[in-house]
Motif scaffolding. Structure first.
Motif, short mmCIF file in Angstrom:
data_model
loop_
_atom_site.label_atom_id
_atom_site.label_comp_id
_atom_site.label_asym_id
_atom_site.label_seq_id
_atom_site.Cartn_x
_atom_site.Cartn_y
_atom_site.Cartn_z
N ALA A 47 39.77 30.14 35.05
CA ALA A 47 40.75 31.22 35.14
C ALA A 47 42.11 30.75 34.63
CB ALA A 47 40.86 31.70 36.59
N GLN A 48 42.47 29.51 35.02
CA GLN A 48 43.77 29.00 34.58
C GLN A 48 43.81 28.84 33.07
OE1 GLN A 48 44.39 25.48 36.87
NE2 GLN A 48 45.46 26.58 38.50
N TYR A 92 43.76 34.89 39.95
CA TYR A 92 42.50 34.21 40.25
C TYR A 92 41.90 34.76 41.54
CZ TYR A 92 39.53 30.69 42.34
OH TYR A 92 38.50 30.05 42.98
N ARG A 126 38.27 28.19 39.04
CA ARG A 126 39.72 28.27 39.04
C ARG A 126 40.28 27.71 37.74
NH1 ARG A 126 44.51 28.05 42.31
NH2 ARG A 126 43.48 28.59 44.24
#
Lengths: 307, 297
Positions: free
Chosen positions: B195-196, B205, B192
């Protein structure tokens, strides 16, 4: 608390990373999850708790008459309660004994010297999952009907009668053992996976232990928690089983509850609630036993996941 | 009724085959037992479903009559009813189960986690007769909640399709939680964060990382729930008797002689239909379970 320690170092860098990431994604991401999490858990909790609380209220409170625990106190003297409970417990004990007697030697043997049999044994143990109990009982009742139809002149007929004995219907033990095999297999397989069977056996044999001694004093103690898991799941399965027994016309515990529900609704709910509480306690005892005995953190989680 | 663990991997020490050629004998009782107590009824079921015995002559002939009758009229209706109920409850149960599991995973509270896991373990097994009675006491005709909230005037009826669905969810949601929790644990926080850092929002995401990784577990869980609901008989029998058309209830009726003589073979054919559907379910579930196991370690 000891179980917490190993996870703690894992958590710290993660939360550190989160803390670092936080400035870019401000308060919003922290706030929103809490709201929906609370909502989900609250609604979920309500859905799962309300029937339990309401059932309890139903058993002790009669509108207009106040609170009474009669549904519970009258249980022991209720017609058929002890009989059906004892029958269910007897069936459960026989089922546990039979399924373990069949599965333990087979699984150990597969590990020791017959790896080619492994897929065969696995498929045999898992297949009952594919057959719903109601379909199994259609087959069983067909087979049982052969008795009077075709075999009445042969000695086999006596066997057919004997397995359908009202006092202890052994045919139910056979059916329950079939249904329990997938759970017993999984539980034992997980336990055997955790120990090195060939090495243990070899060591014990080299020390001069006999085969029975190896099984009873070396292998089985190492499998204690998975044996307990298998036994517990089988017990829960047999105590709650209704379809097969009712269709074949026997009256163990679950069938008895349904049979009294018309006349004594309160008592049937009280018994249902009690059976849940007892199952819960058994599970707690089991998961405790699992943690206390094997030091491995994986063992108790497996048994819980499998139930 | 239970979640399967992946069964891949090999035995600890399969190499020692010299350990006596007779070890396989220990597996013989199990094989013999399964053949007798499982194979025999199954064979009888199959045989009865596809043959017909003439009562006068005793001659047995192959026929597709029972199978085709099991796919017509009220029998087809009961099969469809079962499939609909199972699909609906499995879908709702999967969604709610994932939500609860995700709430548990994100809260990172060990106490909450073990409480939910234990409760799920118990409740997933709380099917059958006791469950039916708990719901009768709660939202049945004279149930506590029915009286308190005056549900009857709102059109609530426990002894119906919708009522059964609400009851089934009581054991299906915990089952989904048990199946999906390990998979959600497998979603690493690092993914995550990655992805961020790459500029993805929450939705992106889930769309490109979360859901694809979870897909086998999600589908596997759904199928397992479907199978559970499909095979359930005791709950429905104790609850609705015969007012909702379900294949398990139809089979029980036919077997206990509530219908005319000669229907037993249709019951056998219905049993065969059920096995085929349940077999299909397992054929989808087991490979998915294996695939999803890849992400869990």
């Amino acid at each position: 608390m000891a179980a917490m320690t190993p996870t703690a170092p894992d958590v710290t860098p993660e939360s550190g990373a989160r803390a670092a990431a936080r400035p870019t994604t401000p308060v919003r991401t922290r706030r929103r999850p809490r709201v929906w999490r609370g909502l989900v858990l609250g609604l979920g909790g309500a859905y799962f708790l309300v029937p339990l609380i309401a059932s309890f209220v139903f058993t002790v409170h009669t509108p207009g008459q106040g609170v009474s625990f009669e549904a519970y106190t009258a249980l022991l003297s209720a017609d058929g309660f002890t009989q059906s409970l004892l029958l269910s417990l007897g069936l459960a004990a026989a089922t546990i004994a039979l399924s373990l007697l069949l599965a333990v030697p087979a699984l150990v043997a597969v590990r020791l010297g017959a790896p080619r049999l492994r897929p065969v044994v696995e498929v045999m143990c898992m297949l009952p999952l594919v057959v719903p109990p109601i379909a199994l009982v259609t087959g069983i009742s067909t087979v049982l009907r052969w008795g009077p139809d075709h075999l009445s002149r042969t000695p086999l007929y006596q066997t057919f009668l004997a397995v359908q004995n009202e006092d202890f219907p052994f045919v139910l033990v056979l059916a329950y053992t079939v249904m329990a095999l997938p759970f017993v297999y999984r539980s034992l397989d997980a336990g055997l996976r955790a120990i090195d069977v060939p090495t243990l056996v070899e060591a014990a044999r080299n020390c001069g232990a006999s085969w029975p001694y190896v099984m009873l004093r070396v292998i089985l103690p190492n499998l204690r928690s998975s044996l307990a898991g298998a036994a517990f799941l089988t017990l829960a399965l047999v105590l709650g089983e209704f379809s097969i027994a009712s269709i074949l016309g026997f009256r163990p515990f679950a069938v008895w509850i349904v049979s009294i529900s018309g006349a004594q609704a309160r008592m049937s709910v009280a018994v249902s609630l009690l059976s849940l509480v007892i199952t819960w306690l058994l599970l707690l005892v089991l998961s405790r036993a699992g943690t206390a005995q094997t030091g491995t953190p994986g063992a108790p989680r497996t048994s819980r996941k499998e139930s | 009724m239970s979640s399967a663990t992946p069964t891949e991997g090999t035995a600890g020490g399969t190499r020692r085959r010299r350990r006596g050629p007779r070890t396989w004998l220990a597996a013989l009782p199990l094989i013999a037992f399964t053949a007798l107590a499982f194979g025999l009824p199954l064979g009888a079921l199959l045989f009865g479903a596809v043959t017909r015995t003439d009562p006068a002559t005793g001659a047995t002939a192959l026929t597709g009559e029972h199978l085709s009758r099991s796919l017509q009229g009220p029998y087809l209706g009961s099969l469809l009813g079962s499939v609909q109920l199972s699909a609906l409850t499995a879908l709702i149960g999967s969604v709610l189960g994932v939500l609860i599991a995700q709430a548990v995973v994100t809260s990172r509270s060990q106490a909450l986690r073990s409480a939910v896991l234990t409760a799920s373990g118990v409740l997933a097994n709380f099917g059958g007769v006791p469950l039916a009675f708990a719901f009768i006491a709660t939202v049945g005709i004279s149930g506590v909640v029915t009286q308190l909230a005056d549900l009857t005037s709102l059109g609530w009826n426990l002894y119906s399709f919708g009522g059964l669905a609400v009851v089934y969810l009581y054991f299906l949601i915990p089952l989904m939680v048990l199946v999906i929790l390990p998979a959600l644990d497998g979603l690493r926080p690092q993914w995550r964060e990655a992805a961020q850092n790459a500029g993805a929002g929450g939705w992106q995401y889930w769309r490109h990382v979360g859901i694809p990784v979870l897909a086998p577990s999600l589908l596997g869980g759904f199928v397992l729930l479907f199978g559970s609901a499909f095979a359930a008989h005791a709950t429905a029998a104790a609850l609705v008797g015969g007012s909702v058309p379900l294949v398990t209830l139809k089979i029980a009726d036919a077997l206990s002689g509530n219908v005319m003589v000669g229907q037993e073979n249709v019951a056998l054919a219905l049993g065969l239909d059920m096995i085929l559907i349940a077999g299909l379910v397992m054929a989808i579930y087991l490979p998915l379970q294996r695939r999803s196991a890849r992400w869990l370690r």
